[in-house]
Motif scaffolding. Structure first.
Motif, PDB file in Angstrom:
ATOM      1  N   CYS A  60     -11.114   8.153   7.667  1.00  0.00           N
ATOM      2  CA  CYS A  60     -10.212   9.014   6.659  1.00  0.00           C
ATOM      3  C   CYS A  60     -11.006  10.545   6.679  1.00  0.00           C
ATOM      4  CB  CYS A  60     -10.164   8.325   5.174  1.00  0.00           C
ATOM      5  SG  CYS A  60      -9.370   6.883   4.989  1.00  0.00           S
ATOM      6  N   MET A  75     -14.677   0.298  -4.365  1.00  0.00           N
ATOM      7  CA  MET A  75     -13.469   1.153  -4.269  1.00  0.00           C
ATOM      8  C   MET A  75     -13.162   1.430  -5.840  1.00  0.00           C
ATOM      9  SD  MET A  75     -11.914   2.632  -1.630  1.00  0.00           S
ATOM     10  CE  MET A  75     -10.368   2.735  -1.000  1.00  0.00           C
ATOM     11  N   TYR A  79      -7.528   3.991  -7.267  1.00  0.00           N
ATOM     12  CA  TYR A  79      -6.791   3.955  -6.203  1.00  0.00           C
ATOM     13  C   TYR A  79      -5.755   2.702  -6.122  1.00  0.00           C
ATOM     14  CZ  TYR A  79      -9.989   7.195  -4.092  1.00  0.00           C
ATOM     15  OH  TYR A  79     -10.644   8.299  -3.960  1.00  0.00           O
ATOM     16  N   TYR A  80      -6.326   1.616  -6.574  1.00  0.00           N
ATOM     17  CA  TYR A  80      -5.334   0.393  -6.735  1.00  0.00           C
ATOM     18  C   TYR A  80      -3.968   0.624  -7.558  1.00  0.00           C
ATOM     19  CZ  TYR A  80      -9.015  -1.793  -4.136  1.00  0.00           C
ATOM     20  OH  TYR A  80      -9.707  -2.101  -3.085  1.00  0.00           O
ATOM     21  N   THR A  82      -2.815   3.535  -8.611  1.00  0.00           N
ATOM     22  CA  THR A  82      -1.962   4.574  -7.811  1.00  0.00           C
ATOM     23  C   THR A  82      -0.995   3.729  -6.657  1.00  0.00           C
ATOM     24  OG1 THR A  82      -3.412   6.158  -8.122  1.00  0.00           O
ATOM     25  CG2 THR A  82      -1.919   6.554  -6.574  1.00  0.00           C
ATOM     26  N   ALA A  83      -1.736   2.917  -6.266  1.00  0.00           N
ATOM     27  CA  ALA A  83      -0.819   2.160  -5.089  1.00  0.00           C
ATOM     28  C   ALA A  83       0.103   1.126  -5.609  1.00  0.00           C
ATOM     29  CB  ALA A  83      -1.727   1.220  -4.309  1.00  0.00           C
ATOM     30  N   TRP A 136      -7.973  10.294 -14.039  1.00  0.00           N
ATOM     31  CA  TRP A 136      -8.815  10.073 -12.890  1.00  0.00           C
ATOM     32  C   TRP A 136     -10.199  10.525 -13.074  1.00  0.00           C
ATOM     33  CZ3 TRP A 136      -7.943   8.744  -7.700  1.00  0.00           C
ATOM     34  CH2 TRP A 136      -6.536   8.386  -7.219  1.00  0.00           C
TER      35      TRP A 136
END
Length: 137
Positions: A60, A75, A79-80, A82-83, A136
């Protein structure tokens, strides 16, 4: 006089129902041929400029760093979240598109069903927002 499918085929005439599938079979054959052609031709025609940077794993845009032995290499949960929210909105659009296409035919019942559907997602979004799932920090 009776008509049998074997009589029709014995005369050398193809069954008329199978003619409808011919464009589909031709399309699949062309797609498969293009896929095989692309996979076989790519390595033969493509550039062969290999260097150390191209052979390394892509992370990335950042340099990969070694992970600590004990935990701390996880992680962030954001992030999860948001996914998962993206997947929810994506599913919502998949279900709303057929309604948008047939809105006139569904009438008042369709409007009530869509309002309940959107309200369910709206309540879930408010819950995630109030729980801090969109922060966030």
């Amino acid at each position: 006089m009776t008509f049998h499918a074997t009589d029709h085929l014995a005369q050398g005439v193809a069954a008329p129902d199978l003619d409808l599938y011919l464009p589909l079979v031709v399309l699949f054959a062309l797609a498969a041929g293009f896929a095989v052609f692309s996979v076989l031709l790519g390595p033969l025609v493509g550039p062969r400029r290999h260097n150390r940077a191209k052979l390394q794993a892509y992370e990335c845009g950042i340099e990969p760093s070694p992970q600590p032995i004990m935990g701390a290499g996880r992680m962030p949960v954001a992030y999860y979240v948001t996914a998962m929210l993206f997947i929810l909105f994506d599913i919502e659009m998949v279900f709303l598109f057929p309604y948008a296409v047939t809105a006139d035919a569904l009438g008042l019942w369709g409007v009530v069903a869509v309002v309940l559907f959107i309200a369910t997602f709206f309540i879930a979004d408010i819950y995630v927002w109030l729980r801090g799932g969109l922060d966030w920090n």
